[in-house]
Each structure stands twice: as structure tokens, then as C-alpha cells.
Write an enzyme that holds these catalytic residues in place. Structure first.
Site, mmCIF file in Angstrom:
data_model
loop_
_atom_site.group_PDB
_atom_site.id
_atom_site.type_symbol
_atom_site.label_atom_id
_atom_site.label_comp_id
_atom_site.label_asym_id
_atom_site.label_seq_id
_atom_site.Cartn_x
_atom_site.Cartn_y
_atom_site.Cartn_z
ATOM 1 N N THR A 94 0.864 -1.183 0.000
ATOM 2 C CA THR A 94 0.000 0.000 0.000
ATOM 3 C C THR A 94 0.898 1.230 0.000
ATOM 4 O O THR A 94 1.554 1.527 0.996
ATOM 5 C CB THR A 94 -0.923 0.011 1.227
ATOM 6 O OG1 THR A 94 -1.719 -1.171 1.223
ATOM 7 C CG2 THR A 94 -1.838 1.231 1.206
ATOM 8 N N LEU A 169 -8.183 3.523 -4.209
ATOM 9 C CA LEU A 169 -9.281 2.825 -3.543
ATOM 10 C C LEU A 169 -8.808 2.150 -2.258
ATOM 11 O O LEU A 169 -9.524 2.134 -1.247
ATOM 12 C CB LEU A 169 -9.891 1.799 -4.498
ATOM 13 C CG LEU A 169 -11.268 1.240 -4.134
ATOM 14 C CD1 LEU A 169 -12.263 2.341 -3.809
ATOM 15 C CD2 LEU A 169 -11.792 0.376 -5.271
ATOM 16 N N LYS A 170 -7.582 1.623 -2.264
ATOM 17 C CA LYS A 170 -7.071 0.951 -1.060
ATOM 18 C C LYS A 170 -6.909 1.927 0.099
ATOM 19 O O LYS A 170 -7.321 1.639 1.230
ATOM 20 C CB LYS A 170 -5.734 0.276 -1.366
ATOM 21 C CG LYS A 170 -5.002 -0.287 -0.132
ATOM 22 C CD LYS A 170 -5.817 -1.362 0.588
ATOM 23 C CE LYS A 170 -5.209 -1.721 1.949
ATOM 24 N NZ LYS A 170 -3.900 -2.379 1.835
ATOM 25 N N VAL A 171 -6.312 3.089 -0.144
ATOM 26 C CA VAL A 171 -6.107 4.011 0.982
ATOM 27 C C VAL A 171 -7.428 4.623 1.437
ATOM 28 O O VAL A 171 -7.601 4.922 2.630
ATOM 29 C CB VAL A 171 -5.052 5.096 0.666
ATOM 30 C CG1 VAL A 171 -3.694 4.452 0.429
ATOM 31 C CG2 VAL A 171 -5.451 5.986 -0.499
#
Length: 297
Positions: A94, A169-171
Site C-alpha cells: 500500500t 481505492l485501497k487508501v
């Protein structure tokens, strides 16, 4: 397929085991000798350095804790250029959108297709091969990596050619998790302050509309017995929250509620909880409230 993995720590070791079980050959490199030893026990081959890892693999995956660590490895790979490159390089870390754009630019200069594919779901999901994966990059890179991704994730999403979309989108997902988790910590402490048994507060909420991944998957083990097993540290979650707020700021989207998560994580880190599991932040809230959320309270 022969897979090279750089970073075989808490979550990376589960990648190794899942790939070995799926009949892939795995070569690992990690600065931690214990991580290397565990990977070898699963059946991986330990590389002595980057050149040895690159010598005979079809793809390279990164599973590293910070954007700086990812970029440091990629710069080492790019300068001087390697004599042999795998077909695809996949970053499972990430890093946020800006770092992943820089990573792609580095790889575009020297050879392999680059796929950004951050993962979500936690260590238990990683052990079961049930992670959610948010892949972005060229279709060719995605196709080259798909078999390896399907061995570690049960929900593999292809988000298109914009290399930053998966990281974005992950963070944002982790920003939402942190906000809900910390709000849930406050509610747990408030329930105890009102004289309700801690287990009852948690049980009722987990059968009501306030339930969440945090209360159902994280709080049920670690809070009541005060063990706080380290699955994802407060400092790493703080990093992701900061990256998520940076995305929102760049887009001009206000984050009045989510921004509070950063302040609470900073408070927990100041209280010495940065290397503890992120749910240990409840201890800072307990300190301020003067009550403890514990089965023994």
C-alpha cells in the site's frame, strides 16, 4: 510459474505458503532473517540479493510496509539496469497513488510491465487465500499476474489502466476502516462508562446496525482479553490514513469526520502505541475516559 517475492513478513509469508500450495515455485528476499527462515520452511528458495532473485523468475512481487521502501527497492533494481527482467512486476504493497505513479515511471524506463495490486482483508484472510485485490495497470500485466493473484485472493478486481486507481481505492478503504474502528472504540468505552458489561456492549452491537468489520473481526479477539495481537500496527494504519486524506485533499473533497481518525491515531502513537495493533488505540480513549473496556473490568 516462478515467483520472486521481496518482503516476506507478516502478510508476505502467507503469499509464500499459498503460492507453494498452488504449485508455483517461489524465491524470496527479505532483510529479516526470521522471515526468510519461515518462507524456506514453506518451501521457498532464499535469494542472497536482487540479482539472484531476478535470475530465474517469471514475475516479481513486492510486499513492503511503506512507499519509501517500495521506491528504494525499485531504484536499486533500475540503476544500474538489470541484465534480465521478469515479464511483470507486481506491487502488492500500500503506497498511495503518487508513489505508485513514480514506481511505474521507474519500471517503464527499464523493462517489465508494472501492475499495482494492493490487498485488503487482514492476516486471517491472507492465510485462507481470501484477500481482496485491487489491480491496476495494463491488461497484459494483469493477465500475466492473474494466476498468482488468484492464489492469494478470492476477490480480484481489475480497475483499469490508470495505475493509481487501485492504490486510491485501497487508501480510501483503510481511511474508512480507521474512522469506523476508532469511532467504535469510543462507543465501546462509553458503554462501559454507562455501567454496561463490556461483552454485552460488543455482543449487542455485533447484532445491530452499528456492527462493522472492526467490531466483528477485530474486537472479538484482542480487546476483551487485552491481548491486542499485532495484525496491523497503528503506525502503518496512520500512514494509510494520511495517504487517504491526501487523496481527498487533492480532489477537493472535505473529510470532516475521517480527519478525526488521524488525530486519534497521532494520540495513540504519542501514548507509545505505534507498534501495537491499531485496535490498541482504545487504550488512549480509555485513559481519557478513566474506564477500561475489559472482560475483567
Amino acid at each position: 510459474m516462478r515467483i520472486g517475492l521481496i518482503g516476506a513478513g507478516n502478510i508476505g509469508r502467507h503469499f509464500v505458503r499459498r503460492w507453494i500450495e498452488a504449485a508455483h515455485a517461489v524465491v524470496v528476499l527479505d532483510i529479516n532473517p526470521l522471515a526468510m527462515s519461515v518462507a524456506q520452511e514453506y518451501g521457498a528458495v532464499a535469494a542472497s540479493g536482487l540479482n539472484e532473485l531476478l535470475a530465474d523468475v517469471d514475475m516479481v512481487c513486492l510486499s513492503l510496509p511503506t512507499p519509501d521502501s517500495v521506491l528504494s527497492v525499485l531504484r536499486a533494481l533500475a540503476e544500474p539496469p538489470q541484465s534480465r527482467w521478469p515479464t511483470v512486476l507486481v506491487d502488492l504493497s500500500t503506497t498511495g497513488p503518487e508513489a505508485t505513479r513514480e514506481a511505474k515511471a521507474l519500471m517503464d524506463r527499464v523493462g517489465p510491465r508494472f501492475l499495482s495490486a494492493p490487498v485488503s482483508g487482514g492476516l486471517a484472510a491472507a492465510a485462507r487465500g481470501e484477500l481482496t485485490i485491487m489491480a491496476a495497470g495494463s491488461l497484459e500485466a494483469y493477465g500475466s499476474a492473474l494466476l498468482a493473484l488468484e492464489a492469494i485472493g478470492s476477490h480480484v478486481f481489475y480497475l483499469g489502466t490508470d495505475i493509481a486507481s487501485g492504490q486510491t481505492l485501497k487508501v480510501l478503504n483503510n481511511l474508512l476502516y480507521a474512522t469506523v474502528m476508532l469511532a467504535s472504540c469510543e462507543v465501546m468505552v462509553c458503554g462501559v462508562a454507562a455501567g454496561i458489561e463490556p461483552h454485552m456492549v460488543l455482543d449487542v452491537i455485533n447484532r445491530s446496525s452499528g456492527r462493522s468489520f472492526a467490531t466483528q473481526e477485530r474486537f472479538t479477539s484482542g480487546l476483551l482479553d487485552r491481548s491486542f495481537p499485532v495484525r496491523f500496527t497503528g503506525e502503518l494504519l496512520r500512514k494509510d490514513v494520511h495517504l487517504g486524506l491526501g487523496v481527498a485533499e487533492a480532489l477537493g473533497v472535505p473529510m470532516h469526520v475521517c480527519r478525526t481518525a488521524l488525530r486519534l491515531l497521532d494520540l495513540a502513537i504519542a501514548d507509545g502505541l505505534g507498534q501495537a495493533d491499531n485496535t490498541a488505540a482504545i487504550q488512549s480513549i480509555e485513559r481519557m475516559a478513566g474506564v477500561t473496556f475489559s472482560s475483567a473490568s
